[in-house]
Design an enzyme around this catalytic site. Structure first.
Site, short mmCIF file in Angstrom:
data_model
loop_
_atom_site.label_atom_id
_atom_site.label_comp_id
_atom_site.label_asym_id
_atom_site.label_seq_id
_atom_site.Cartn_x
_atom_site.Cartn_y
_atom_site.Cartn_z
N HIS A 158 1.25 -1.15 -0.19
CA HIS A 158 -0.01 -0.18 0.17
C HIS A 158 1.04 1.25 0.27
O HIS A 158 1.88 1.01 0.77
CB HIS A 158 -0.88 0.39 1.28
CG HIS A 158 -2.14 -0.62 1.44
ND1 HIS A 158 -1.43 -2.18 2.14
CD2 HIS A 158 -3.38 -1.10 1.23
CE1 HIS A 158 -3.00 -2.88 1.90
NE2 HIS A 158 -3.16 -2.77 1.69
N ASP A 178 1.64 2.10 3.20
CA ASP A 178 3.14 1.08 4.04
C ASP A 178 4.72 1.50 3.52
O ASP A 178 5.46 1.45 4.39
CB ASP A 178 3.00 -0.67 3.08
CG ASP A 178 1.73 -1.09 3.27
OD1 ASP A 178 1.00 -0.74 4.79
OD2 ASP A 178 1.61 -1.52 2.29
N HIS A 192 -11.05 -14.02 3.74
CA HIS A 192 -12.13 -13.53 3.35
C HIS A 192 -13.50 -14.21 3.28
O HIS A 192 -14.34 -14.25 3.17
CB HIS A 192 -11.73 -12.66 2.74
CG HIS A 192 -10.80 -11.48 2.50
ND1 HIS A 192 -10.53 -10.35 1.61
CD2 HIS A 192 -10.11 -11.19 3.81
CE1 HIS A 192 -9.73 -9.39 1.89
NE2 HIS A 192 -10.00 -9.91 3.71
N ASP A 222 -4.38 -13.81 -2.49
CA ASP A 222 -3.88 -13.60 -0.96
C ASP A 222 -3.90 -14.91 -0.01
O ASP A 222 -4.79 -15.18 -0.02
CB ASP A 222 -4.47 -12.02 -0.17
CG ASP A 222 -3.98 -11.09 -0.86
OD1 ASP A 222 -3.25 -10.63 -1.78
OD2 ASP A 222 -4.59 -10.20 -0.68
N ASP A 236 -11.11 -11.65 10.87
CA ASP A 236 -9.66 -12.03 10.16
C ASP A 236 -8.23 -12.15 10.57
O ASP A 236 -7.75 -11.24 10.37
CB ASP A 236 -9.57 -10.72 8.83
CG ASP A 236 -9.23 -10.75 7.53
OD1 ASP A 236 -8.60 -11.75 7.40
OD2 ASP A 236 -8.79 -9.95 7.17
N ASP A 264 -0.23 -12.39 1.98
CA ASP A 264 -0.85 -10.92 3.00
C ASP A 264 -1.28 -12.25 3.93
O ASP A 264 -2.65 -12.30 4.35
CB ASP A 264 -2.46 -11.37 3.10
CG ASP A 264 -3.02 -10.41 3.06
OD1 ASP A 264 -2.83 -9.07 4.15
OD2 ASP A 264 -4.25 -9.59 3.08
#
Length: 440
Positions: free
Chosen positions: A102, A105, A272, A297, A308, A340
């Site tokens: 990101h 990040d 997810h 991911d 999560d 991830d």
């Protein structure tokens, strides 16, 4: 290669299934060819910048426990530079070809948009130098449109246009950085794109705004020469009660409805899928059937926690079924396997970060080999073919070809009142998967 941050770790090598070395690959052999491609080509493994180098074990109930030297001391840009130095030392020693980030990040967000953009531009130049020196590439970039309080009511779907405009400016800068670094894809995760209560939400209007925002981002990137894929990452809830990118089927429908299907594909995350009440292979199959399986991911959730947890993936039985879907689809379209995933809060040793990624890469490698063997198994092929064989000829084929009317089905049912029971052979199929997974 630098030894500043991980001086006790040598480049990770493949040692084979009999190894006892936790800092070696047992199953991931980058050059091994499976189903016509090397393992490296199948996976395009990537490390997530945020979990591995940004968060440091923080959770909603407490601060960081994994105290890293690159987090402390100096000004914002010196911390960002040290963090990047540590990240690329890790990437090269682990031997992964890609990373993902990101915008915030890479750098700490500044007090103003101009300050943030200046920091990001400087960090982009550093990253470009690191990429050239190491050969590590950018799988995809994205913008963090969910952490700052300004996005508490969403970014592209925010009811305040000034926030939407700020989100657009941030995405523009993130796209610019991604293009400058040769990023192969760009990702959108709508962490706050949804609603908490319908009492104060115009859902149709917000979804139209999101579609327009995505189209604008696409048009800008294409005008700058970006040739890669745009990915949407589905998630049903958390942090928002109901997110508009709920699951694969929802996103596919959204993209098709708003004319975005030609440029956008899906980046699917295991955890997810769990939160949406689906298996990972289900989400993959929905995307594959729509021609939108782009990237994944890689992580897993905890069956006893309904949130999560982003744990590293080690369930090879589930991963084998996922790899079967990916192989049948012809592979991932543009993307790869991004970890991830984050260390557990009490995993504080520096080598834990290597061990977690090594285990995940080994699990995927083992699953790839098993999946290829299952798909090549005559027993597997026969069971699947037999189950649908009634549609391969006669009236069944005529039905699939659209040559029958409903009255024809009624006539055929009258002629054949006694229906047999055909076994689904699920246990046998699971046995085939398990046995192939257990083979050396």
């Amino acid at each position: 290669m630098s030894d500043t941050y991980f001086p006790n770790v040598s480049p990770i090598a493949f040692e084979g299934a009999d190894t006892d070395n936790p800092l070696a690959f047992a199953f991931y052999e980058a050059d091994r060819v499976v189903a016509g491609r090397s393992m490296a080509e199948h996976f395009k493994f990537a490390v997530s910048y945020w979990h591995s180098f940004g968060q440091g074990g923080a959770d909603p109930f407490g601060g960081p426990t994994q105290l890293r030297s690159w987090h402390e001391g100096g000004d914002a840009q010196s911390r960002a530079r040290r963090k990047m130095d540590a990240a690329f030392e890790f990437f090269t020693k682990l031997g992964v070809p890609y990373y993902c980030f990101h915008d915030y990040d890479l750098v700490e967000e500044g007090a103003t948009l101009a300050e943030s953009n200046a920091r990001l531009a400087e960090a982009t130049a550093w990253a470009k130098e690191h990429q050239e020196d190491s050969g590590v590439k950018l799988l995809w970039g994205t913008a963090n449109l969910f952490s700052n309080p300004r996005y508490m009511n969403g970014a592209a779907t925010n009811p305040d246009f000034s926030v939407v405009a700020r989100a657009g400016a941030q995405v523009k800068s993130a796209i610019d950085a991604t293009i400058e670094l040769g990023g192969e894809n760009y990702v959108f995760w709508g962490g706050r794109e949804g609603y908490i209560s319908l009492l104060n939400t115009d859902m149709k209007r917000e979804q139209e705004h999101m579609a327009r925002f995505l189209g604008m981002a696409r048009d800008y990137a294409r005008a700058q020469g970006f040739k890669g894929c745009f990915f949407i990452e589905p998630k049903p809830m958390e942090p928002t009660k109901h997110q508009y990118d709920y699951d694969s089927a929802t996103v596919v429908g959204f993209l098709e409805r708003y004319g975005l299907a030609n440029d956008f594909k899906l980046n699917l995350e295991v955890n997810h899928a769990t939160l949406a009440g689906h298996s990972f292979e289900h989400e993959l199959q929905v995307a594959a059937d729509a021609g939108m399986l782009g990237s994944i991911d890689a992580n897993r959730g905890d069956e006893q926690n309904g949130w999560d947890t982003d744990q590293f993936p080690i369930n090879s039985f589930e991963l084998t079924q996922a790899m079967m879907v990916i192989l049948k689809a012809g592979g991932l379209a543009g993307g790869g396997v991004n970890f991830d995933a984050k260390l557990r809060r009490n995993s504080t040793s520096m080598d834990d970060l290597f061990i977690a990624h090594i285990a995940g890469m080994d699990a995927f490698a083992k699953a790839l080999v098993a999946a290829d063997r299952v798909l090549s198994s005559p027993d597997y092929q026969q069971i699947l073919q037999q189950r649908y064989s009634s549609f391969d000829q006669n009236e069944g084929k005529a039905f699939e070809d659209g040559q029958l009317q409903l009255e024809c089905l009624d006539e055929l049912a009258q002629e054949s009142p006694d229906l047999g029971r055909q076994s689904g052979k699920q246990e046998r199929l699971e046995q085939i998967v398990w046995r192939e997974l257990m083979r050396p």
